[in-house]
Motif scaffolding. Structure first.
Motif, PDB file in Angstrom:
ATOM      1  N   SER A  60       0.827  -1.207   0.000  1.00  0.00           N
ATOM      2  CA  SER A  60       0.000   0.000   0.000  1.00  0.00           C
ATOM      3  C   SER A  60       0.861   1.257   0.000  1.00  0.00           C
ATOM      4  O   SER A  60       0.550   2.242  -0.684  1.00  0.00           O
ATOM      5  N   ALA A  61       1.965   1.229   0.751  1.00  0.00           N
ATOM      6  CA  ALA A  61       2.873   2.381   0.785  1.00  0.00           C
ATOM      7  C   ALA A  61       3.545   2.596  -0.563  1.00  0.00           C
ATOM      8  O   ALA A  61       3.766   3.744  -0.978  1.00  0.00           O
ATOM      9  N   VAL A  62       3.882   1.508  -1.249  1.00  0.00           N
ATOM     10  CA  VAL A  62       4.443   1.628  -2.599  1.00  0.00           C
ATOM     11  C   VAL A  62       3.451   2.358  -3.503  1.00  0.00           C
ATOM     12  O   VAL A  62       3.800   3.317  -4.204  1.00  0.00           O
ATOM     13  N   ASN A  63       2.199   1.903  -3.479  1.00  0.00           N
ATOM     14  CA  ASN A  63       1.179   2.538  -4.312  1.00  0.00           C
ATOM     15  C   ASN A  63       0.967   3.997  -3.934  1.00  0.00           C
ATOM     16  O   ASN A  63       0.916   4.873  -4.803  1.00  0.00           O
ATOM     17  N   ALA A  64       0.858   4.274  -2.640  1.00  0.00           N
ATOM     18  CA  ALA A  64       0.643   5.647  -2.182  1.00  0.00           C
ATOM     19  C   ALA A  64       1.790   6.558  -2.592  1.00  0.00           C
ATOM     20  O   ALA A  64       1.575   7.709  -3.005  1.00  0.00           O
ATOM     21  N   SER A  65       3.013   6.054  -2.494  1.00  0.00           N
ATOM     22  CA  SER A  65       4.184   6.850  -2.865  1.00  0.00           C
ATOM     23  C   SER A  65       4.196   7.160  -4.357  1.00  0.00           C
ATOM     24  O   SER A  65       4.487   8.291  -4.771  1.00  0.00           O
ATOM     25  N   GLU A  66       3.872   6.146  -5.167  1.00  0.00           N
ATOM     26  CA  GLU A  66       3.820   6.369  -6.612  1.00  0.00           C
ATOM     27  C   GLU A  66       2.721   7.359  -6.986  1.00  0.00           C
ATOM     28  O   GLU A  66       2.914   8.222  -7.844  1.00  0.00           O
ATOM     29  N   ILE A  67       1.569   7.219  -6.354  1.00  0.00           N
ATOM     30  CA  ILE A  67       0.452   8.142  -6.613  1.00  0.00           C
ATOM     31  C   ILE A  67       0.856   9.561  -6.239  1.00  0.00           C
ATOM     32  O   ILE A  67       0.619  10.511  -6.994  1.00  0.00           O
ATOM     33  N   HIS A  68       1.483   9.698  -5.089  1.00  0.00           N
ATOM     34  CA  HIS A  68       1.903  11.016  -4.593  1.00  0.00           C
ATOM     35  C   HIS A  68       2.891  11.670  -5.558  1.00  0.00           C
ATOM     36  O   HIS A  68       2.721  12.831  -5.941  1.00  0.00           O
ATOM     37  N   ARG A  69       3.921  10.934  -5.969  1.00  0.00           N
ATOM     38  CA  ARG A  69       4.915  11.501  -6.883  1.00  0.00           C
ATOM     39  C   ARG A  69       4.304  11.813  -8.248  1.00  0.00           C
ATOM     40  O   ARG A  69       4.665  12.811  -8.877  1.00  0.00           O
ATOM     41  N   ALA A  70       3.397  10.970  -8.707  1.00  0.00           N
ATOM     42  CA  ALA A  70       2.748  11.229  -9.998  1.00  0.00           C
ATOM     43  C   ALA A  70       1.935  12.516  -9.941  1.00  0.00           C
ATOM     44  O   ALA A  70       1.929  13.302 -10.905  1.00  0.00           O
ATOM     45  N   GLN A  71       1.269  12.765  -8.823  1.00  0.00           N
ATOM     46  CA  GLN A  71       0.489  14.001  -8.688  1.00  0.00           C
ATOM     47  C   GLN A  71       1.398  15.224  -8.722  1.00  0.00           C
ATOM     48  O   GLN A  71       1.059  16.240  -9.342  1.00  0.00           O
ATOM     49  N   LEU A  79       7.555  17.953 -20.196  1.00  0.00           N
ATOM     50  CA  LEU A  79       7.643  17.144 -21.405  1.00  0.00           C
ATOM     51  C   LEU A  79       6.429  16.222 -21.545  1.00  0.00           C
ATOM     52  O   LEU A  79       6.024  15.582 -20.572  1.00  0.00           O
ATOM     53  N   PRO A  80       5.859  16.120 -22.741  1.00  0.00           N
ATOM     54  CA  PRO A  80       4.697  15.251 -22.942  1.00  0.00           C
ATOM     55  C   PRO A  80       4.933  13.803 -22.521  1.00  0.00           C
ATOM     56  O   PRO A  80       4.051  13.184 -21.923  1.00  0.00           O
ATOM     57  N   ALA A  81       6.113  13.256 -22.810  1.00  0.00           N
ATOM     58  CA  ALA A  81       6.395  11.861 -22.450  1.00  0.00           C
ATOM     59  C   ALA A  81       6.400  11.664 -20.941  1.00  0.00           C
ATOM     60  O   ALA A  81       5.951  10.632 -20.426  1.00  0.00           O
ATOM     61  N   VAL A  82       6.887  12.656 -20.224  1.00  0.00           N
ATOM     62  CA  VAL A  82       6.929  12.578 -18.763  1.00  0.00           C
ATOM     63  C   VAL A  82       5.524  12.721 -18.194  1.00  0.00           C
ATOM     64  O   VAL A  82       5.143  12.004 -17.262  1.00  0.00           O
ATOM     65  N   LEU A  83       4.750  13.624 -18.743  1.00  0.00           N
ATOM     66  CA  LEU A  83       3.362  13.784 -18.301  1.00  0.00           C
ATOM     67  C   LEU A  83       2.558  12.512 -18.568  1.00  0.00           C
ATOM     68  O   LEU A  83       1.768  12.084 -17.716  1.00  0.00           O
ATOM     69  N   ASP A  84       2.757  11.898 -19.729  1.00  0.00           N
ATOM     70  CA  ASP A  84       2.071  10.637 -20.042  1.00  0.00           C
ATOM     71  C   ASP A  84       2.468   9.552 -19.052  1.00  0.00           C
ATOM     72  O   ASP A  84       1.628   8.771 -18.577  1.00  0.00           O
ATOM     73  N   PHE A  85       3.763   9.487 -18.734  1.00  0.00           N
ATOM     74  CA  PHE A  85       4.243   8.499 -17.762  1.00  0.00           C
ATOM     75  C   PHE A  85       3.599   8.739 -16.404  1.00  0.00           C
ATOM     76  O   PHE A  85       3.142   7.794 -15.751  1.00  0.00           O
ATOM     77  N   ALA A  86       3.552   9.979 -15.962  1.00  0.00           N
ATOM     78  CA  ALA A  86       2.951  10.299 -14.661  1.00  0.00           C
ATOM     79  C   ALA A  86       1.474   9.931 -14.629  1.00  0.00           C
ATOM     80  O   ALA A  86       0.976   9.392 -13.636  1.00  0.00           O
ATOM     81  N   ARG A  87       0.761  10.194 -15.717  1.00  0.00           N
ATOM     82  CA  ARG A  87      -0.656   9.811 -15.789  1.00  0.00           C
ATOM     83  C   ARG A  87      -0.809   8.296 -15.664  1.00  0.00           C
ATOM     84  O   ARG A  87      -1.715   7.798 -14.984  1.00  0.00           O
ATOM     85  N   SER A  88       0.076   7.577 -16.332  1.00  0.00           N
ATOM     86  CA  SER A  88       0.044   6.118 -16.260  1.00  0.00           C
ATOM     87  C   SER A  88       0.322   5.635 -14.841  1.00  0.00           C
ATOM     88  O   SER A  88      -0.346   4.726 -14.340  1.00  0.00           O
ATOM     89  N   MET A  89       1.309   6.246 -14.169  1.00  0.00           N
ATOM     90  CA  MET A  89       1.617   5.868 -12.784  1.00  0.00           C
ATOM     91  C   MET A  89       0.419   6.121 -11.879  1.00  0.00           C
ATOM     92  O   MET A  89       0.070   5.279 -11.048  1.00  0.00           O
ATOM     93  N   LEU A  90      -0.208   7.266 -12.058  1.00  0.00           N
ATOM     94  CA  LEU A  90      -1.365   7.612 -11.228  1.00  0.00           C
ATOM     95  C   LEU A  90      -2.501   6.614 -11.437  1.00  0.00           C
ATOM     96  O   LEU A  90      -3.064   6.082 -10.477  1.00  0.00           O
ATOM     97  N   ARG A  91      -2.808   6.328 -12.694  1.00  0.00           N
ATOM     98  CA  ARG A  91      -3.910   5.415 -12.997  1.00  0.00           C
ATOM     99  C   ARG A  91      -3.627   3.990 -12.522  1.00  0.00           C
ATOM    100  O   ARG A  91      -4.442   3.377 -11.822  1.00  0.00           O
ATOM    101  N   MET A  92      -2.447   3.477 -12.861  1.00  0.00           N
ATOM    102  CA  MET A  92      -2.172   2.067 -12.579  1.00  0.00           C
ATOM    103  C   MET A  92      -1.950   1.786 -11.093  1.00  0.00           C
ATOM    104  O   MET A  92      -2.373   0.749 -10.583  1.00  0.00           O
TER     105      MET A  92
END
Length: 198
Positions: A60-71, A79-92
């Motif tokens: 759960s902490a792994v997921n929360a940390s990834e969500i937090h950094r993606a936000q 950069l569009p590629a970085v924004l796309d990656f962050a959106r993917s991290m947030l969603r997944m």
């Protein structure tokens, strides 16, 4: 070569077991330097995860940390590629957290906080403090942090979580999380870094 060493790095290595998230304040050279050198066994590095309840808290902490950094990335990246990656991290990672929350509840496993899960959450907060005020290099710092996070995440799963999973169901969930989320995201982050010129 003289470099200013990050004072937090050894502490996070000790507490989190394998520095799942590169701590704020480290240079990119420091982050690359920590990619597995002199880690030793998990038992030599400090607290270890010892039960399915603690595994649930760490995942759960792994997921929360990834969500937090993606936000943070969605507010600071350019950069569009970085924004796309962050959106993917947030969603997944949001989907993984929701699925795993139901999964552990059905098993009757209540997450038990521990030093490893606490260190992961603290490090995500440190990332916000360090990188949210972008100086134009946020995109690269974020992707380097994600590469380090997912690479070390694989080590955490392989060296601590899988060997200590108490039930076959938890082991199967960890293996799926490892392959379809953590390893897949590592490959994706490496591709983004390549697109930025390495």
């Amino acid at each position: 070569m003289n470099r200013k060493r990050c004072e937090l790095c050894p502490v996070v290595l000790f507490v989190a077991g394998c520095a799942l998230f590169g701590p704020a304040g480290c240079s990119t050279e420091d982050i690359a330097d920590l990619s597995g050198r002199d880690r030793g066994t998990p038992e030599q590095q400090g607290p270890v995860v010892v039960s399915d309840a603690e595994i649930a808290a760490v995942v759960s902490a792994v997921n929360a940390s990834e969500i937090h950094r993606a936000q943070v990335a969605l507010q600071s990246a350019q950069l569009p590629a970085v924004l796309d990656f962050a959106r993917s991290m947030l969603r997944m990672h949001t989907e993984a957290e929701q699925r795993q929350s139901v999964f552990f509840a059905q098993l009757g496993v209540s997450p038990r906080q521990n030093p490893v899960s606490a260190a992961l959450v603290a490090d995500a907060t440190a990332f916000t403090v360090s990188y949210s005020a972008s100086d134009g290099s946020f995109d690269r710092k974020y992707i380097l942090t994600e590469i380090k996070a997912h690479s070390s995440g694989l080590s955490l799963i392989d060296e601590q979580l899988l060997p200590r999973a108490q039930s076959p169901e938890v082991r199967a969930e960890l293996e799926m999380f490892r392959d379809t989320v953590v390893a897949a995201h590592l490959a994706s982050a490496e591709r983004v870094l390549q697109s930025m010129g390495g």
